[in-house]
Design a protein around this motif. Structure first.
Motif, PDB file in Angstrom:
ATOM      1  N   THR B  99       0.830  -1.203   0.000  1.00 25.09           N
ATOM      2  CA  THR B  99       0.000   0.000   0.000  1.00 25.09           C
ATOM      3  C   THR B  99       0.870   1.262   0.000  1.00 25.09           C
ATOM      4  OG1 THR B  99      -1.470   1.348   1.362  1.00 25.09           O
ATOM      5  CG2 THR B  99      -0.221  -0.368   2.498  1.00 25.09           C
ATOM      6  N   GLU B 100       0.377   2.277  -0.691  1.00 26.87           N
ATOM      7  CA  GLU B 100       1.124   3.540  -0.751  1.00 26.87           C
ATOM      8  C   GLU B 100       1.292   4.158   0.630  1.00 26.87           C
ATOM      9  OE1 GLU B 100       2.620   5.120  -3.349  1.00 26.87           O
ATOM     10  OE2 GLU B 100       2.156   3.408  -4.623  1.00 26.87           O
ATOM     11  N   TYR B 101       0.387   3.828   1.562  1.00 30.43           N
ATOM     12  CA  TYR B 101       0.502   4.380   2.914  1.00 30.43           C
ATOM     13  C   TYR B 101       1.875   4.090   3.503  1.00 30.43           C
ATOM     14  CZ  TYR B 101      -4.583   5.165   3.292  1.00 30.43           C
ATOM     15  OH  TYR B 101      -5.862   5.597   3.122  1.00 30.43           O
ATOM     16  N   THR B 102       2.380   2.875   3.246  1.00 35.23           N
ATOM     17  CA  THR B 102       3.617   2.472   3.925  1.00 35.23           C
ATOM     18  C   THR B 102       4.736   2.061   2.968  1.00 35.23           C
ATOM     19  OG1 THR B 102       2.524   0.341   4.221  1.00 35.23           O
ATOM     20  CG2 THR B 102       2.639   1.771   6.140  1.00 35.23           C
ATOM     21  N   LEU B 103       4.464   2.108   1.657  1.00 34.09           N
ATOM     22  CA  LEU B 103       5.456   1.629   0.682  1.00 34.09           C
ATOM     23  C   LEU B 103       6.800   2.347   0.809  1.00 34.09           C
ATOM     24  CD1 LEU B 103       6.109  -0.013  -1.987  1.00 34.09           C
ATOM     25  CD2 LEU B 103       5.286   1.977  -3.204  1.00 34.09           C
ATOM     26  N   ALA B 104       6.773   3.664   0.725  1.00 32.79           N
ATOM     27  CA  ALA B 104       8.037   4.415   0.696  1.00 32.79           C
ATOM     28  C   ALA B 104       8.827   4.230   1.991  1.00 32.79           C
ATOM     29  CB  ALA B 104       7.748   5.894   0.455  1.00 32.79           C
ATOM     30  N   SER B 105       8.117   4.322   3.120  1.00 26.15           N
ATOM     31  CA  SER B 105       8.838   4.219   4.397  1.00 26.15           C
ATOM     32  C   SER B 105       9.407   2.812   4.586  1.00 26.15           C
ATOM     33  CB  SER B 105       7.918   4.580   5.552  1.00 26.15           C
ATOM     34  OG  SER B 105       6.854   3.661   5.623  1.00 26.15           O
ATOM     35  N   THR B 106       8.646   1.799   4.142  1.00 20.76           N
ATOM     36  CA  THR B 106       9.137   0.425   4.260  1.00 20.76           C
ATOM     37  C   THR B 106      10.390   0.236   3.422  1.00 20.76           C
ATOM     38  OG1 THR B 106       6.875  -0.325   4.528  1.00 20.76           O
ATOM     39  CG2 THR B 106       8.504  -1.993   4.007  1.00 20.76           C
ATOM     40  N   PHE B 107      10.346   0.785   2.208  1.00 23.94           N
ATOM     41  CA  PHE B 107      11.511   0.644   1.338  1.00 23.94           C
ATOM     42  C   PHE B 107      12.718   1.399   1.885  1.00 23.94           C
ATOM     43  CE2 PHE B 107      11.226  -1.566  -2.769  1.00 23.94           C
ATOM     44  CZ  PHE B 107      10.056  -2.240  -2.507  1.00 23.94           C
ATOM     45  N   ASP B 108      12.465   2.543   2.532  1.00 19.58           N
ATOM     46  CA  ASP B 108      13.585   3.260   3.140  1.00 19.58           C
ATOM     47  C   ASP B 108      14.232   2.406   4.226  1.00 19.58           C
ATOM     48  OD1 ASP B 108      13.353   5.380   1.503  1.00 19.58           O
ATOM     49  OD2 ASP B 108      12.148   6.591   2.872  1.00 19.58           O
ATOM     50  N   GLN B 109      13.382   1.713   5.000  1.00 23.41           N
ATOM     51  CA  GLN B 109      13.938   0.845   6.048  1.00 23.41           C
ATOM     52  C   GLN B 109      14.719  -0.328   5.455  1.00 23.41           C
ATOM     53  OE1 GLN B 109      10.671  -0.339   8.538  1.00 23.41           O
ATOM     54  NE2 GLN B 109      10.224   1.787   9.084  1.00 23.41           N
ATOM     55  N   TYR B 110      14.170  -0.901   4.362  1.00 24.49           N
ATOM     56  CA  TYR B 110      14.822  -2.057   3.733  1.00 24.49           C
ATOM     57  C   TYR B 110      16.251  -1.738   3.313  1.00 24.49           C
ATOM     58  CZ  TYR B 110      10.525  -4.814   3.195  1.00 24.49           C
ATOM     59  OH  TYR B 110       9.415  -5.562   3.406  1.00 24.49           O
ATOM     60  N   TRP B 111      16.475  -0.498   2.880  1.00 23.30           N
ATOM     61  CA  TRP B 111      17.781  -0.167   2.287  1.00 23.30           C
ATOM     62  C   TRP B 111      18.688   0.565   3.254  1.00 23.30           C
ATOM     63  CZ3 TRP B 111      19.113  -2.470  -2.156  1.00 23.30           C
ATOM     64  CH2 TRP B 111      18.077  -3.040  -2.910  1.00 23.30           C
ATOM     65  N   GLN B 112      18.396   0.451   4.558  1.00 23.50           N
ATOM     66  CA  GLN B 112      19.333   1.003   5.528  1.00 23.50           C
ATOM     67  C   GLN B 112      20.460   0.009   5.778  1.00 23.50           C
ATOM     68  OE1 GLN B 112      17.203   2.445   8.926  1.00 23.50           O
ATOM     69  NE2 GLN B 112      16.397   4.170   7.747  1.00 23.50           N
TER      70      GLN B 112
END
Lengths: 114, 423
Positions: B99-112
């Motif tokens: 979902t767009e609600y959490t997509l960007a933030s989740t991806f930011d976490q994935y690539w830390q």
């Protein structure tokens, strides 16, 4: 368990220019959704752009929704809950509730097949 | 910005490491069942890098650049093509990019950084799943985490690309049917699973260290990868165990000697004739540090003992001045841990130097009828050396002959031919 469409009206957010406060608001949203995902209540959902079209009849298409401001549908969720009241309890956790968003909860009707 | 005329060479090392990390993160996002999709995204990212950098030079943080491209491609696939691929969004963790609600933030976490490190280790554990055969484990590690092409893996194993493709296919099928996820195992299982990973790295290193591998560049590449993977384990608190340090020490001591082991034409130089001034002192020193770190805790692993043996060789001023007594004691301790006949064979070499040929010969009597050992060329080569020292020329020549027939590696055959001529 039953599925419910939650229509979110009004983009309820803190009335502030502080980037930090906005960031916190977004994080609260993500936190809330992750909790719903972890508990198995979340099925799906998206947030919506404020621009759109309204089809009134076969000749009239307006380039914006009829409703404005806090009446505008800001997004939707599909939740899984035992009944409407339980779904309402879940929705009470939404971080936009204190900032004026309202929520319409509608059970998704399942047509009985013969 | 640096502009390099030979950009392929400049980015080769970078691509190896970056692609392994990207594979690990993307497998978490798309699931191991979509491994082909994962490979496509990684290839796309690397190609974009190559194309863009050719024109604009390599950016200051090329790895971050590649990660950003891979991240955006992955977001694009989730947004536009999630129905084309069967991406599983059923678990809470996999739901959040849906979902767009959490997509960007989740991806930011994935690539830390920390998340990437965890996924990379998780992928190592996935590759070393106990139900995957050791050779398939090592094959898949080279392909997925070390950025080797199928052709490069085939060259590393001196086998055909076809064979490697089949091995890779089997592992992918295993991932798919068993829903394997790249995660660091929970504490209760960690110890046993870590052993499997360490064994796999040991095999990988051996592949690079083995003299049967003729291409020096391939060998050094594999050795560097084994060291890099071991370092990743040491960088993480859960896998930073004394035996991991011991394995690293072993790698350092062996790697320190690689340049003195072969002549420029690939001929093997035996330890007794190696130029010890060529040994890499910096590597020996870091081997020492790791061996000291490995000395904490109570568990004694075979890696500890093998590292200790390698250490004795590294610090000996010359072949004759080697502390054979100490080495023999380490071999005895190794035999307490494992009844491996190959260890017994190696021990007999130490015994040959320490106690003489008759003692060495006697020590091998117990394995005389061991079938696998009888097909192992080194067993006959050692026997030949023992007989030679006992002045039993016929037996010595016969043993060297048999050894020569058992090995397919050209350098070893040459080495044995020289031995026969010398007997």
């Amino acid at each position: 368990m039953q599925e419910f469409l939650v229509i979110i009206r009004g983009d309820g957010r803190p009335n502030t220019d502080s980037a930090q406060d906005m960031q916190q608001h977004l994080q609260n949203w993500q936190h809330w959704l992750h909790e719903l995902m972890a508990s198995g209540n979340y099925v799906g959902g998206q947030n919506l752009e404020s621009e759109g079209l309204t089809v009134l009849n076969s000749t009239t298409v307006t380039d914006r929704p009829l409703a404005e401001g806090k009446e505008l549908i800001a997004g939707y969720l599909v939740l899984r809950a035992s009944n409407a009241a339980a779904a309402a309890e879940l929705v009470k956790g939404c971080p936009s509730l204190p900032y004026g968003s309202t929520f319409e909860i509608r059970a998704i009707r399942q047509l009985h097949l013969s | 910005m640096t502009t390099s005329p030979n950009i392929h060479q400049a980015v080769n090392h970078l691509f190896r490491q970056a692609s392994g990390k990207m594979v690990a993160v993307l497998v978490k996002i798309f699931g191991a069942e979509n491994y082909t999709l994962v490979e496509d995204v990684v290839q796309d990212a690397l190609l974009s890098g190559l194309e863009t950098w050719k024109l604009n030079g390599i950016p200051d943080n090329p790895e971050a650049w590649l990660f950003r491209v891979a991240r955006n491609k992955a977001i694009d696939i989730i947004r536009r093509k999630k129905h084309q691929y069967n991406i599983d969004f059923s678990s809470p963790e996999q739901l959040s990019p849906s979902t767009e609600y959490t997509l960007a933030s989740t991806f930011d976490q994935y690539w830390q950084d920390q998340a990437i490190r965890d996924d990379f280790l998780g992928m190592m554990f996935a590759c070393c799943h106990p139900d995957i055969s050791p050779e398939n484990q090592v094959t898949f590690i080279l392909k997925s985490l070390c950025g080797f092409s199928t052709r490069e893996v085939a060259r590393a194993f001196l086998t055909s690309e076809d064979t490697i493709s089949k091995r890779l296919y089997r592992t992918k099928e295993f991932f798919r049917t068993n829903d394997i996820r790249p995660v660091i195992p929970p504490p209760a299982q960690l110890s046993g699973r870590l052993d499997a990973v360490l064994n796999s790295l040991y095999l990988l290193f051996n592949e690079g260290y083995s003299a049967t591998q003729h291409e020096q560049l391939v060998r050094e590449d594999i050795i560097a990868q084994a060291i890099y993977l071991c370092q990743s384990l040491l960088d993480h608190e859960h896998t930073r165990q004394p035996r991991t340090s011991a394995l690293m020490a072993l790698f350092c001591f062996h790697a320190a000697r690689i340049h003195s082991r072969l002549q420029s034409d690939g001929t093997i130089i035996p330890l007794s004739q190696q130029d010890r001034r060529q040994w890499d002192k910096a590597l020996i020193a870091s081997g020492n540090e790791w061996l000291n770190k490995a000395a904490s805790g109570t568990a004694l692993s075979p890696f500890h003992l093998e590292a200790a043996i390698a250490y004795e060789h590294c610090i000996a001023p010359g072949y004759a001045a080697t502390n054979w007594k100490m080495i023999l004691a380490y071999y005895d301790a190794l035999l307490q841990l494992t009844k491996d006949p190959v260890i017994l064979l190696n021990r007999s070499v130490a015994l040959l130097e320490y106690a003489g040929a008759p003692a060495a010969l006697q020590s091998l009597e117990v394995v005389q009828s061991h079938r696998q050992l009888n097909r192992y060329y080194l067993y006959h080569a050692v026997l030949g050396e023992i007989y030679k020292r006992m002045n039993e020329k016929d037996k010595a020549v016969a043993s060297f002959e048999q050894a020569r027939q058992l090995t397919t590696a050209q350098q070893e055959q040459q080495f044995l031919t020289a031995k026969i001529a010398d007997t």
